[in-house]
Design an enzyme around this catalytic site. Structure first.
Site, mmCIF file in Angstrom:
data_model
loop_
_atom_site.group_PDB
_atom_site.id
_atom_site.type_symbol
_atom_site.label_atom_id
_atom_site.label_comp_id
_atom_site.label_asym_id
_atom_site.label_seq_id
_atom_site.Cartn_x
_atom_site.Cartn_y
_atom_site.Cartn_z
ATOM 1 N N ARG A 275 -10.694 67.235 -58.662
ATOM 2 C CA ARG A 275 -9.494 67.991 -58.995
ATOM 3 C C ARG A 275 -9.807 69.459 -59.234
ATOM 4 N NH1 ARG A 275 -7.349 64.828 -62.629
ATOM 5 N NH2 ARG A 275 -5.786 63.874 -61.281
ATOM 6 N N ALA A 276 -10.953 69.743 -59.849
ATOM 7 C CA ALA A 276 -11.313 71.131 -60.129
ATOM 8 C C ALA A 276 -11.446 71.943 -58.846
ATOM 9 C CB ALA A 276 -12.613 71.186 -60.922
#
Length: 678
Positions: A275-276
């Site tokens: 997600r980052a």
């Protein structure tokens, strides 16, 4: 309607403003979490952002704000015929901390669904926030299951309401903004990760800037309309810049080289999942569009990392958020193209390493407050080690205070819980009646029905079908037939630690083990969503080192700096704990306490110290306070005083070794009331 404070009139808080504006340009960034102390314009900035958002075209009469150009085919108010839309301002919807699940996602009328076969649905706040802003003040105080629902809707762009096989779905795409004061407790790392960006805010220490903040606020309070009018030109220019950045956003190029820098940065800082990487890519693109460029640069990636990574590096509540900017610059340099004309011989990147945020919209990155202060590291390196304390012997002189001892490595503890069935806030420790959990029975609903017990409802309605003239296949259900399901889950408790810091505990090795045990229990309290408090006693008195709070990292900080030495006023510690619990019962009567006394059981100082400690223990016992004594006595000769104290308290005694979850000494089960009958 009151006039909101102009966004452009906010003084300082560059990171806060940038994080909000990037989400206004690209809602796909995933929202922003604003962390900071009270009185730092968090709520003011969020509410002011709505005035800068473009107007929203909606289908007339649609409660779910469908876009007339592409209406939601599954809209509960649909299908929508072709019609000219109407425009309205973007909404800012606020979610109160005490909101119910039905208030958030909406409510189905189960009675009409069963008796009439219709989906009568009352929209919730997620529907109101569609295509606008959803603002959650004090998001860290929101119940976990509500935060999960909220973040799931933000990730999927839709909300689902399920009630006994009846399902309603509607679109729910919004800009999610949460604010929180870390002193009141942290969000779980899993929930932190769901916010796209995070920013840290604090009050300025610059005198001139503080003066300007007060001057503008007083002017706004005296004449809100006139103050807003003076900033109308700046507001209009910022609104146009947001609109232009939205138009430019699809044309921004994210090259393979930039993607490699993003991936290398996330890998270097060991963030979990992917997600980052995705958030950094979207944030970098939004930064380029905000700056009016069609290509993402390394400066955009750097600024995106400062906004998207700090909160994803927390592994437990005692980890400080932040990012090592020197490591970030080194990673970007190593992953970036090497054929440029940069001077590789200069080991110091200097002030041009993206620090001015020029490529990121002209806003500087986060302040150096995220880094470890040099003074702290220097003191760690240069301070001479404290001399080892003398062995714990009866002839040792009392009253000498020693330097704080570092805690031993924390470990996973056994389960400690309060006996009986509570009704407190949802958590993960003791049994309780809750909104979520396994179904244990059925009752007549008091007020609106939220959790239908279908079998009990059918059983109540079945005997009356002939009298009600049933003729078809459907069951004739009346209001009196409905039954509410009762459910049992887990609650969070107030875990009050009473820690002996006297001379009898002051042997450095033992005190280190004791602090490690308390730190382990604090970690357990964090995972089980408890409130915690800390009372210490030494010398002549007891002190409330930390009033009950949801911030276990604050408790850990107080524990780390705890000095030792002096006599052992055990009775004073227990009486101080009694005062704390008495006040907390008035503030939050539904939250049941668990008293954890960490001591070797010795009591010195004053007349009849052992008898006084016994009477103080019986006082807790008479009020039904669940308790456990962590016996810290060591050595070959053991007096068993902690066990005696546990019997006075009506609780259980457990040694440090038995506290470990992997101990072979036996499982520590629920704190029982067996001793109360003695």
């Amino acid at each position: 309607m009151s006039t909101p404070y102009p966004f452009t009139a906010i003084v300082g808080q560059d990171d806060l403003r940038l994080g909000l504006l990037l989400n206004a340009v690209s809602p796909a960034v995933g929202g922003v979490l604003v962390r900071g102390e009270k009185g730092t314009a968090k709520s003011t900035a969020v509410r002011a952002l709505a005035a800068l958002m473009p107007e929203v075209p909606v289908v007339p009469g649609c409660r779910f704000s469908c876009d007339p150009g592409s209406p939601d085919p599954a809209c509960p108010d649909g299908p929508h015929a072709e019609a000219a839309g109407v425009s309205r301002a973007a909404r800012t919807v606020e979610l109160p901390v005490g909101a119910s699940e039905d208030r958030l996602v909406g409510a189905l009328d189960i009675e009409r669904a069963l008796s009439e076969g219709v989906k009568a649905f009352e929209p919730g706040l997620l529907a109101d926030a569609h295509r606008g802003i959803l603002y959650v003040d004090e998001v860290n105080l929101l119940h976990d299951h509500l935060v999960d629902l909220l973040l799931d809707a933000a990730a999927m762009g839709a909300s689902y309401v399920e009630r006994e096989g009846v399902s309603v779905r509607h679109a729910a795409r919004f800009l999610l903004v949460g604010t929180m004061n870390p002193e009141e407790g942290e969000l779980r790392p899993q929930l932190l990760d769901r916010f796209g960006l995070t920013v840290e805010v604090s009050a300025s220490r610059d005198t001139d800037e503080r003066v300007e903040v007060v001057r503008r606020r007083l002017a706004y309070d005296d004449d809100p309309e006139g103050f807003a009018a003076r900033w109308a030109e700046e507001e209009g220019a910022l609104r146009e810049r947001i609109a232009a950045a939205r138009v430019l956003l699809p044309r921004v190029v994210l090259s393979d080289g930039v993607l490699r820098q993003i991936a290398a940065t996330c890998a270097a800082f060991e963030v979990d999942g992917m997600r980052a990487d995705i958030v950094m890519a979207r944030t970098s693109t939004a930064l380029a569009a905000w700056a009016g460029r069609e290509e993402v640069t390394a400066d955009d990636v750097r600024q995106a990392a400062l906004l998207a990574l700090p909160h994803r590096r927390r592994r437990n509540p005692f980890d400080a958020p932040g990012l090592d900017e020197d490591k970030l610059d080194q990673t970007l340099d190593e992953a970036g193209p090497q054929e440029d004309g940069s001077d590789d011989d200069d080991p110091d990147p200097g002030p041009d390493g993206g620090g001015d945020g020029g490529g990121g919209g002209g806003v500087p990155p986060q302040a150096d407050g995220d880094r470890t202060p040099p003074s702290a590291s220097q003191s760690d390196d240069t301070s001479s080690p404290a001399p080892e304390s003398a062995p714990d012997t009866p002839g040792r002189p009392a009253g000498g205070e020693q330097q704080p001892v570092a805690a031993a490595e924390p470990f996973r503890t056994k389960m400690l819980s309060v006996p009986g069935l509570g009704e407190g806030a949802a958590g993960r420790r003791s049994r309780a009646r809750t909104e979520h959990g396994r179904t244990t029975g059925a009752i007549r609903p008091q007020g609106a029905l939220t959790k239908l017990h279908l079998a009990a409802t059918v059983q109540a309605a079945a005997p009356h079908q002939r009298a009600r003239g049933r003729s078809g296949r459907g069951l004739v259900v009346r209001r009196d037939d409905l039954r509410q399901a009762t459910r049992e889950g887990r609650e969070g408790n107030l875990v009050l630690f009473v820690v002996d810091a006297s001379g009898s505990m002051a042997a450095r090795q033992r005190m280190s083990a004791v602090k490690g045990a308390v730190l382990s229990l604090l970690l357990d309290a964090y995972q089980r969503r408890d409130k915690v408090g800390l009372v210490t006693f030494r010398g002549k008195e007891a002190d409330v080192a930390l009033p009950p709070t949801s911030s276990v990292d604050a408790a850990a900080a107080r524990l780390e700096s705890l000095p030792t030495g002096g006599r052992t006023p055990l009775a004073a510690g227990l009486l101080k704990a009694h005062d704390v619990l008495r006040v907390e019962r008035l503030r939050d009567p539904s939250r049941r306490p668990l008293l954890v006394v960490v001591t070797d059981g010795r009591a010195t100082g004053g007349p009849e110290p052992v008898a006084l400690a016994g009477r103080a223990g019986r006082l807790h016992r008479s009020e039904g306070t669940a308790s456990v004594v962590v016996d810290c006595e060591s050595g070959y000769v053991r007096l068993g005083l902690a066990g005696e104290l546990a019997r006075e308290l009506g609780g259980t005694a457990v040694t440090l070794d038995e506290l470990r979850a992997d101990s072979i000494a036996g499982l520590v089960k629920d704190v029982t009331a067996a001793g109360r009958a003695a």
